[in-house]
Design a protein around this motif. Structure first.
Motif, PDB file in Angstrom:
ATOM      1  N   ILE A  30       0.881  -1.234  -0.126  1.00 26.31           N
ATOM      2  CA  ILE A  30       0.095  -0.046  -0.056  1.00 26.31           C
ATOM      3  C   ILE A  30       0.788   1.113   0.101  1.00 26.31           C
ATOM      4  N   ASP A  31       0.450   2.128  -0.891  1.00 25.26           N
ATOM      5  CA  ASP A  31       1.358   3.296  -1.217  1.00 25.26           C
ATOM      6  C   ASP A  31       1.559   4.175   0.170  1.00 25.26           C
ATOM      7  N   GLY A  32       2.718   4.339   0.629  1.00 24.06           N
ATOM      8  CA  GLY A  32       3.075   5.325   1.687  1.00 24.06           C
ATOM      9  C   GLY A  32       2.927   4.734   3.259  1.00 24.06           C
ATOM     10  N   VAL A  33       2.618   3.156   3.107  1.00 22.58           N
ATOM     11  CA  VAL A  33       2.456   2.867   4.347  1.00 22.58           C
ATOM     12  C   VAL A  33       4.120   2.573   5.125  1.00 22.58           C
ATOM     13  N   LEU A  34       5.018   2.376   4.630  1.00 19.97           N
ATOM     14  CA  LEU A  34       6.109   2.411   5.329  1.00 19.97           C
ATOM     15  C   LEU A  34       6.670   3.749   5.909  1.00 19.97           C
ATOM     16  N   ASN A  35       6.411   4.922   5.177  1.00 27.16           N
ATOM     17  CA  ASN A  35       6.596   6.362   5.605  1.00 27.16           C
ATOM     18  C   ASN A  35       5.791   6.312   6.745  1.00 27.16           C
ATOM     19  N   ALA A  36       4.424   5.898   6.910  1.00 32.06           N
ATOM     20  CA  ALA A  36       3.477   6.207   7.981  1.00 32.06           C
ATOM     21  C   ALA A  36       3.849   5.175   9.189  1.00 32.06           C
ATOM     22  N   ILE A  37       4.253   3.977   8.822  1.00 30.18           N
ATOM     23  CA  ILE A  37       4.879   3.225  10.087  1.00 30.18           C
ATOM     24  C   ILE A  37       6.015   3.751  10.666  1.00 30.18           C
ATOM     25  N   ILE A  38       6.922   4.234   9.764  1.00 22.64           N
ATOM     26  CA  ILE A  38       8.048   4.888  10.394  1.00 22.64           C
ATOM     27  C   ILE A  38       7.774   6.275  11.285  1.00 22.64           C
ATOM     28  N   ALA A  39       6.913   6.947  10.649  1.00 22.37           N
ATOM     29  CA  ALA A  39       6.374   8.093  11.329  1.00 22.37           C
ATOM     30  C   ALA A  39       5.795   7.896  12.875  1.00 22.37           C
ATOM     31  N   SER A  40       4.964   6.771  12.730  1.00 27.17           N
ATOM     32  CA  SER A  40       4.287   6.509  13.942  1.00 27.17           C
ATOM     33  C   SER A  40       5.216   6.066  15.045  1.00 27.17           C
ATOM     34  N   LEU A  41       6.397   5.000  14.623  1.00 25.28           N
ATOM     35  CA  LEU A  41       7.361   4.717  15.419  1.00 25.28           C
ATOM     36  C   LEU A  41       8.266   5.709  16.307  1.00 25.28           C
ATOM     37  N   GLU A  42       8.099   6.899  15.570  1.00 27.31           N
ATOM     38  CA  GLU A  42       8.960   8.164  16.003  1.00 27.31           C
ATOM     39  C   GLU A  42       8.289   9.159  16.768  1.00 27.31           C
ATOM     40  N   LYS A  43       6.867   9.214  16.962  1.00 25.51           N
ATOM     41  CA  LYS A  43       6.117   9.747  17.728  1.00 25.51           C
ATOM     42  C   LYS A  43       6.321   9.880  19.220  1.00 25.51           C
ATOM     43  N   GLU A  44       5.803  10.750  20.102  1.00 26.80           N
ATOM     44  CA  GLU A  44       6.025  10.637  21.237  1.00 26.80           C
ATOM     45  C   GLU A  44       5.081   9.614  22.045  1.00 26.80           C
ATOM     46  N   ASP A  45       3.992   9.449  21.336  1.00 26.84           N
ATOM     47  CA  ASP A  45       2.819   8.368  21.615  1.00 26.84           C
ATOM     48  C   ASP A  45       3.441   7.003  21.877  1.00 26.84           C
ATOM     49  N   GLU A  46       3.691   6.780  23.202  1.00 25.82           N
ATOM     50  CA  GLU A  46       4.455   5.278  23.380  1.00 25.82           C
ATOM     51  C   GLU A  46       3.436   4.216  23.045  1.00 25.82           C
ATOM     52  N   GLU A  47       1.965   4.555  23.487  1.00 28.30           N
ATOM     53  CA  GLU A  47       1.042   3.300  23.124  1.00 28.30           C
ATOM     54  C   GLU A  47       1.074   3.157  21.663  1.00 28.30           C
ATOM     55  N   LEU A  48       0.829   4.120  20.692  1.00 19.96           N
ATOM     56  CA  LEU A  48       0.709   3.923  19.413  1.00 19.96           C
ATOM     57  C   LEU A  48       2.014   3.199  18.794  1.00 19.96           C
ATOM     58  N   ALA A  49       3.261   3.817  19.511  1.00 15.10           N
ATOM     59  CA  ALA A  49       4.225   3.088  18.844  1.00 15.10           C
ATOM     60  C   ALA A  49       4.264   1.549  19.175  1.00 15.10           C
ATOM     61  N   THR A  50       3.709   1.090  20.327  1.00 10.88           N
ATOM     62  CA  THR A  50       3.802  -0.350  20.815  1.00 10.88           C
ATOM     63  C   THR A  50       2.756  -0.890  19.875  1.00 10.88           C
ATOM     64  N   SER A  75      12.131  -7.062   3.744  1.00  8.24           N
ATOM     65  CA  SER A  75      13.112  -6.587   2.828  1.00  8.24           C
ATOM     66  C   SER A  75      13.052  -5.018   2.795  1.00  8.24           C
ATOM     67  N   LEU A  76      11.726  -4.625   2.725  1.00  5.49           N
ATOM     68  CA  LEU A  76      11.392  -3.455   2.571  1.00  5.49           C
ATOM     69  C   LEU A  76      11.501  -2.643   4.024  1.00  5.49           C
ATOM     70  N   ILE A  77      11.278  -3.272   5.176  1.00  2.20           N
ATOM     71  CA  ILE A  77      11.801  -2.577   6.458  1.00  2.20           C
ATOM     72  C   ILE A  77      13.240  -2.173   6.311  1.00  2.20           C
ATOM     73  N   VAL A  78      14.017  -3.227   6.087  1.00  4.64           N
ATOM     74  CA  VAL A  78      15.141  -3.138   6.076  1.00  4.64           C
ATOM     75  C   VAL A  78      15.811  -1.974   5.125  1.00  4.64           C
ATOM     76  N   LEU A  79      15.154  -2.014   3.797  1.00  5.07           N
ATOM     77  CA  LEU A  79      15.627  -0.951   3.116  1.00  5.07           C
ATOM     78  C   LEU A  79      15.223   0.473   3.490  1.00  5.07           C
ATOM     79  N   ARG A  80      13.943   0.583   3.827  1.00  5.86           N
ATOM     80  CA  ARG A  80      13.496   1.886   4.539  1.00  5.86           C
ATOM     81  C   ARG A  80      14.517   2.228   5.637  1.00  5.86           C
ATOM     82  N   GLY A  81      14.725   1.221   6.695  1.00  4.51           N
ATOM     83  CA  GLY A  81      15.740   1.608   7.728  1.00  4.51           C
ATOM     84  C   GLY A  81      17.011   2.212   7.227  1.00  4.51           C
ATOM     85  N   LEU A  82      17.401   1.375   6.229  1.00  2.40           N
ATOM     86  CA  LEU A  82      18.822   1.702   5.807  1.00  2.40           C
ATOM     87  C   LEU A  82      18.651   3.065   5.327  1.00  2.40           C
TER      88      LEU A  82
END
Length: 499
Positions: free
Chosen positions: A261-281, A299-306
């Motif tokens: 799904i287009d944009g899902v990786l960016n959104a996942i990374i953004a959610s993990l970086e937010k101060e909302d610990e419950e959301l990040a969990t 593969s995509l998660i590794v690539l995006r993290g890289l």
């Protein structure tokens, strides 16, 4: 990517922006099987902890009319038989409210729904079975019909949420309600209603693979993904929890679909970086299942993290390249058939190319350059754009912010002579302003830096003048000034006189 900033004019600090500030300075089957087994094991552990597998909704959702449960609504020491009788009566009231018409009918419907919801929400005596036997589910499906008030929809979905939190057979009784619960996840629904429906779906998905397959077949994945990245914290948390239940396997189909799904990786990374610990969990559990069940996902998660890591600074790029020894892995993804992997590897390479001169030489001398030239001229739009950022970054030397970067002529000539120019001119014609600006920035490099002042002629031969002139009266002032400035500077009155 959607986060690229607007392009500068030719006279501004730099003709190409750093990618993600970009062009400024310019497993095997066995391993996959182990990950699936691990995901199933994780799922079993979570199922034993019902707080994650299923959740009863006792308190109102934040933002709803009821700020809190009224004191004294439930008398905790009532006999079980009395509570069961009240539940059966509440269901009869639901049926009665559906059959009457006239003044006050809507109020009667809400009161009947609320009475049943409060009974299903009390923790002392399980009443789900009583409600189901009295015929609550088909009635609640009627209360979910389109055109109903948000308050009615919210109360009906709340009742279904708590029914779905019951025993396995009780959860399965919601099958007739699933199409409408999924439909109310849509953009036309209020956030409160959509969130409550997501909660109900999360409980259904938490029951087992059969119900997960039904939800997926009925289209729950994409609207739930949209909710997962809602700006409302509780909605995003609820949807992420429901999503982790929906994709947790053992069938990897849902995880593989989600990752595309287009944009899902960016959104996942953004959610993990937010101060909302419950959301990040909650989002972290989604990542766990994606990486455990989907080869493409890991593969995509590794690539995006890289890509994010090497976007930080030259030291991080050096560290990554030292650990990885080379960029063969990225090039392999770039040359593959998977569209998303090609896009992500291009993105990672663009951030390497935006680094030091040594980083640029590393990519330029590799197999990546001819592949990128081919992609910028013939690939799908999003991949062309990522490839363009990488090629553009290869052509400029990192400089300070107060002067135009020096062009690496050798790289520029090889990229233009290799056939990339038509691809960049095609980007100039894009309806997307940021992408068109990227194309204009590269044309400026060609016209300014190609040897023997041949740049303008090359651009003209590929109909670049016509592409730039389309911005002559463009509504975007920055693009208009940039394009007109390039035409005036390189194709003015003196153009062609020195030939």
């Amino acid at each position: 990517m959607a986060d690229d900033s607007a392009s500068p004019s030719p006279s501004s600090a730099s003709p190409l922006q750093h990618h993600r500030e970009a062009l400024k300075s310019s497993v095997r089957n066995t391993a996959a099987s182990r990950r699936r087994e691990q995901a199933i094991a994780i799922g079993k552990e979570r199922r034993e902890a019902l707080i994650r597998a299923k959740r009863v909704c006792r308190a109102p959702i934040s933002g709803s009319d009821e700020a809190e449960m009224e004191e004294g609504d439930m008398v905790v020491d009532e006999e079980k038989a009395c509570l069961e009788a009240k539940t059966a009566h509440a269901v009869e009231e639901l049926k009665s409210a559906l059959s009457i018409q006239g003044k006050g009918v809507q109020k009667k419907k809400i009161e009947a729904l609320r009475d049943l919801r409060r009974l299903l929400s009390q923790p002392e005596v399980p009443l789900v079975d009583t409600a189901i036997k009295a015929g609550a589910v088909p009635l609640l499906v009627q209360y979910l019909s389109f055109g109903s008030s948000d308050e009615q929809l919210l109360e009906a979905a709340w009742c279904l949420t708590n029914i779905a939190a019951g025993e396995p057979e009780e959860t399965k009784s919601l099958l007739p309600a699933l199409p409408l619960l999924i439909a109310h996840l849509g953009e036309k629904s209020s956030t409160l209603v959509a969130e409550q429906c997501a909660w109900a779906i999360g409980n259904v998905a938490g029951e087992g693979a059969e119900l997960r397959s039904t939800l997926l077949a009925q289209g729950a994945l994409r609207p739930l993904t949209r909710l997962m990245f809602s700006s409302k914290g509780s909605t995003a948390r609820t949807a992420a929890w429901a999503m982790s239940n929906l994709i947790k396997g053992p069938d990897p189909k849902a995880a593989n679909e989600l990752i595309t799904i287009d944009g899902v990786l960016n959104a996942i990374i953004a959610s993990l970086e937010k101060e909302d610990e419950e959301l990040a969990t909650e989002v972290a559990w989604v990542v766990v299942y994606l990486s455990a069940l989907s080869d493409r996902g890991i593969s995509l998660i590794v690539l995006r993290g890289l890509g994010n890591l090497i976007a930080a600074d030259d030291y991080m790029v050096d560290s990554v390249l030292t650990v990885g020894n080379n960029i063969i892995g990225l090039i392999k993804c770039l040359k593959g058939d998977n569209r998303v992997l090609r896009k992500e590897s291009s993105w990672a390479l663009s951030n390497i190319a935006a680094g030091s001169f040594e980083h640029k030489k590393l990519i330029f001398a590799s197999e990546a350059t001819p592949v990128l030239i081919r992609l910028v001229t013939s690939a799908q739009f999003d991949i062309r754009r990522e490839a363009a950022y990488t090629l553009g970054n290869l052509c400029v030397v990192p400089t300070g912010n107060c002067e135009l970067p020096k062009i690496i002529v050798e790289h520029l000539v090889a990229i233009v002579d290799g056939g990339a120019l038509p691809g960049f001119i095609h980007l100039v014609r894009s309806a997307d302003v940021d992408t068109a600006g990227l194309g204009l920035q590269f044309l400026e490099l060609v016209m300014r830096g190609y040897p023997n002042k041949q740049g303008p002629k090359l651009v003209e031969m590929e109909d670049g003048i016509e592409a730039m002139e389309r911005f002559q009266f463009h509504e975007n002032e920055q693009m208009r000034n940039m394009a007109n400035g390039l035409v005036d500077e390189y194709f003015g009155e003196d153009y062609g006189l020195d030939e």
